[in-house]
Design an enzyme around this catalytic site. Structure first.
Site, short mmCIF file in Angstrom:
data_model
loop_
_atom_site.label_atom_id
_atom_site.label_comp_id
_atom_site.label_asym_id
_atom_site.label_seq_id
_atom_site.Cartn_x
_atom_site.Cartn_y
_atom_site.Cartn_z
N HIS A 72 0.86 -1.20 0.00
CA HIS A 72 0.00 0.00 0.00
C HIS A 72 0.88 1.23 0.00
CE1 HIS A 72 -4.22 -1.47 1.32
NE2 HIS A 72 -3.61 -2.38 0.61
N TYR A 200 -9.52 5.38 7.46
CA TYR A 200 -9.76 5.70 8.86
C TYR A 200 -10.84 6.79 8.87
CZ TYR A 200 -5.37 3.26 9.96
OH TYR A 200 -4.38 2.32 10.11
N PRO A 292 -4.82 0.61 18.54
CA PRO A 292 -4.51 0.08 17.20
C PRO A 292 -4.57 1.12 16.07
CG PRO A 292 -6.64 -0.72 17.96
CD PRO A 292 -6.04 0.01 19.11
N LYS A 296 0.61 0.23 15.11
CA LYS A 296 2.00 0.20 15.59
C LYS A 296 2.37 -0.98 16.48
CE LYS A 296 3.44 3.69 13.49
NZ LYS A 296 3.58 3.05 12.19
N TYR A 384 3.55 6.82 9.98
CA TYR A 384 2.70 5.68 9.65
C TYR A 384 3.53 4.55 9.03
CZ TYR A 384 -1.44 3.03 8.46
OH TYR A 384 -2.39 2.02 8.40
P1 RFL Z 1 1.27 -11.31 21.96
O1 RFL Z 1 0.85 -11.42 20.56
O2 RFL Z 1 0.24 -10.97 22.98
O3 RFL Z 1 1.99 -12.66 22.36
C1 RFL Z 1 2.32 -12.97 23.71
C2 RFL Z 1 2.30 -14.47 23.86
O4 RFL Z 1 2.68 -14.79 25.20
C3 RFL Z 1 1.82 -15.83 25.68
N1 RFL Z 1 1.79 -15.76 27.16
C4 RFL Z 1 2.49 -16.60 27.94
N2 RFL Z 1 3.30 -17.64 27.66
C5 RFL Z 1 3.87 -18.29 28.69
N3 RFL Z 1 3.64 -17.96 30.01
C6 RFL Z 1 2.83 -16.94 30.33
N4 RFL Z 1 2.63 -16.63 31.60
C7 RFL Z 1 2.22 -16.21 29.28
N5 RFL Z 1 1.38 -15.15 29.23
C8 RFL Z 1 1.13 -14.90 27.94
C9 RFL Z 1 0.47 -15.53 25.04
O5 RFL Z 1 -0.37 -16.67 24.97
C10 RFL Z 1 0.90 -15.04 23.65
O6 RFL Z 1 0.96 -16.09 22.70
O7 RFL Z 1 2.44 -10.22 22.12
P2 RFL Z 1 3.67 -9.84 21.13
O8 RFL Z 1 4.35 -11.08 20.64
O9 RFL Z 1 4.42 -8.80 21.85
O10 RFL Z 1 2.96 -9.20 19.84
C11 RFL Z 1 2.28 -7.96 19.94
C12 RFL Z 1 1.13 -7.92 18.95
O11 RFL Z 1 0.34 -9.09 19.10
C13 RFL Z 1 0.25 -6.67 19.13
O12 RFL Z 1 1.04 -5.54 19.43
C14 RFL Z 1 -0.57 -6.34 17.87
O13 RFL Z 1 -1.49 -7.36 17.59
C15 RFL Z 1 -1.35 -5.03 18.05
N6 RFL Z 1 -2.22 -4.72 16.92
C16 RFL Z 1 -1.70 -4.18 15.75
N7 RFL Z 1 -0.38 -3.99 15.62
C17 RFL Z 1 0.15 -3.54 14.44
O14 RFL Z 1 1.36 -3.37 14.35
N8 RFL Z 1 -0.64 -3.25 13.34
C18 RFL Z 1 -1.99 -3.42 13.40
O15 RFL Z 1 -2.65 -3.22 12.38
C19 RFL Z 1 -2.57 -3.87 14.65
N9 RFL Z 1 -3.90 -4.07 14.74
C20 RFL Z 1 -3.60 -4.94 17.00
C21 RFL Z 1 -4.42 -4.60 15.89
C22 RFL Z 1 -4.17 -5.51 18.15
C23 RFL Z 1 -5.53 -5.73 18.20
N10 RFL Z 1 -6.05 -6.33 19.37
C24 RFL Z 1 -6.98 -7.37 19.40
C25 RFL Z 1 -5.46 -6.02 20.67
C26 RFL Z 1 -5.78 -4.79 15.93
C27 RFL Z 1 -6.35 -5.33 17.09
C28 RFL Z 1 -7.85 -5.49 17.09
C1 PHB Z 2 -6.24 -4.39 10.68
O1 PHB Z 2 -6.30 -4.64 9.47
O2 PHB Z 2 -6.58 -5.21 11.54
C2 PHB Z 2 -5.77 -3.05 11.11
C3 PHB Z 2 -5.25 -2.19 10.16
C4 PHB Z 2 -4.84 -0.92 10.55
C5 PHB Z 2 -4.95 -0.54 11.87
C6 PHB Z 2 -5.45 -1.41 12.82
C7 PHB Z 2 -5.87 -2.68 12.44
O3 PHB Z 2 -4.55 0.71 12.23
#
Ligand code: RFL
Ligand code: PHB
Length: 389
Positions: A72, A200, A292, A296, A384
């Site tokens: 993109h 957005y 989100p 980031k 971004y």
């Molecule tokens: P995770 O993915 O939470 O993984 C942590 C892992 O640790 C395990 N765990 C344990 N294991 C052993 N012992 C314990 N006591 C434990 N406690 C926990 C868990 O089961 C898990 O598997 O963290 P990590 O690896 O730091 O990754 C971070 C990302 O997952 C997170 O920052 C992103 O998903 C955030 N996020 C987005 N980030 C982006 O860069 N771009 C996006 O577009 C974006 N969209 C989003 C998002 C997060 C969202 N939600 C649901 C919070 C959209 C959403 C809706």
């Molecule tokens: C997504 O596709 O899940 C998504 C994309 C951009 C964002 C957050 C989530 O800023």
């Protein structure tokens, strides 16, 4: 068990760290609380900064992303029916990759399996010991047995609800937090995306985001009150609300269909300092959470992992510890930049329950500045698409 680096958490941060370290000849063991299927069922991030794309390539997991990811070179911001396109390529010469976190994680598991990694799933009662010594250890329960890993370093990659951060004595850490008075209700559906770029949308009924995973898989979100539950939202109610919040010229072509995933995520900004305590190094959501809006979270996890892997490689390969000593400071400087961007984008695009006419004018003037001022557009695009790391 003995290893160089014990990694707590097998999400994207833990898996990527293990992959980079193993490629440099450093041994790791990953402890993950959940099953692999559970980790792969979580629908989260969708947008990868260019630095993250390059890091995944360096880790040897970029092939499928190159084939299936969607480049993109811009995104759109809307205010009611007014649509503004921001061209990243033109303003800062960079692009982003739309490729889901689920796919990144799947690719990492596959590469780790091929490399013969030790990943223990379903571990319980993980506890960290002797963090201020050169001989720390980790104990845990696995398959009804108590086990122990002796290691030199521990990487806390266990997300916001993990145990690593809270193992640092409370008087040695400080939390900075902002909770937003709403959440995002997200829906994944097997329908073509409504627009070729992410939108957005700031609408008087609340924020909405039109995103995607591939040409036949869409990801949409609408801002909802924190009191709403997923069960309150039928698919039909979701589509109707999304349609109202997107600009009319776009929503006319919205294709709807059954949801294949639906969940609500609260929005928060959170940083816990420091990111290092003795032999323990924290990465990703274990030590910071962004709303989100700026996409980031996963990207910050990736930049932390980059700094930590470089520091550990310098220790093992070159006998140099300056990068390890500086890890917390280096990583935090970038974390706070992304915090600011995610916060400002959230403030600009959402409707707040107590929002005044003044607050709304501030949002409008920010959007107008992006429309009319190339410097503002460039700053937005640089943030971004990701600051360098
Ligand atoms: P995770 O993915 O939470 O993984 C942590 C892992 O640790 C395990 N765990 C344990 N294991 C052993 N012992 C314990 N006591 C434990 N406690 C926990 C868990 O089961 C898990 O598997 O963290 P990590 O690896 O730091 O990754 C971070 C990302 O997952 C997170 O920052 C992103 O998903 C955030 N996020 C987005 N980030 C982006 O860069 N771009 C996006 O577009 C974006 N969209 C989003 C998002 C997060 C969202 N939600 C649901 C919070 C959209 C959403 C809706
Ligand atoms: C997504 O596709 O899940 C998504 C994309 C951009 C964002 C957050 C989530 O800023």
């Amino acid at each position: 068990m003995k290893t160089d680096v014990a990694i707590i958490g097998g999400g994207p941060a833990g898996l990527l760290l293990s992959q980079l370290l193993m490629r440099a000849g450093i041994s790791t063991v990953i402890l993950e609380r959940q099953s692999r299927d559970h980790v792969l069922s979580r629908i989260r991030a969708g947008v990868l900064e260019w630095g993250t794309v390059e890091l995944l390539n360096r880790a040897g997991v970029g092939d499928r992303m190159a084939r299936e990811g969607i480049l993109h070179s811009g995104c759109a911001l809307s205010s009611d029916d007014d649509l503004l396109h921001i061209d990243f390529q033109e303003t800062c010469g960079k692009r982003v990759m739309v490729y889901g976190q689920t796919e990144v994680t799947r690719d990492l598991y596959q590469a780790q399996d091929a490399a013969g990694a030790t990943i223990l799933h379903g571990v319980e009662e993980v506890a960290l010991h002797d963090l201020l010594s050169d001989t720390p250890s980790v104990t845990f329960r696995h398959n009804d047995e108590t086990k122990r890993i002796d290691c030199r370093y521990i990487a806390g990659c266990d997300g916001f609800h993990g145990i690593s951060r809270t193992t640092i004595p409370v008087e040695k850490r400080r939390a900075f937090e902002k909770i937003y008075p709403f959440g995002w209700l997200g829906v994944l559906s097997r329908t073509p995306p409504v627009h070729q770029e992410l939108i957005y949308a700031n609408h008087e009924r609340g924020f909405a985001l039109a995103s995607m995973r591939n040409p036949m898989l869409s990801r949409y979100y609408v801002q909802v009150p924190l009191t709403d539950r997923v069960e309150d939202w039928s698919d039909e109610a979701f589509w109707q609300e999304l349609k109202r919040r997107l600009p009319g010229t776009v929503s006319d072509s919205l294709v709807t269909g059954p949801s294949i995933e639906k969940s609500i995520a609260p929005l928060r900004s959170f940083v816990s300092e420091p990111m290092q305590y003795g032999a323990l190094f924290l990465c990703g959501d274990a030590t910071h959470i962004v709303p989100p809006t700026g996409a980031k979270g996963l990207n910050l996890a990736a930049s932390d992992v980059h700094y930590l892997s470089q520091a550990l490689i310098a220790h093992y390969r070159d006998n140099r510890d300056d990068l390890l000593a500086g890890y917390g400071q280096t990583a935090l400087a970038r974390v706070w930049q992304a915090m600011r961007f995610s916060w400002s984008m959230t403030m600009m695009t959402h409707r707040f329950p107590d929002q005044t006419g003044y607050d709304r004018r501030m949002q409008q003037v920010e959007l107008s500045q992006l429309r009319h001022n190339p410097t503002a557009r460039r700053l937005f695009s640089e943030n971004y698409t990701g600051l360098p790391f």
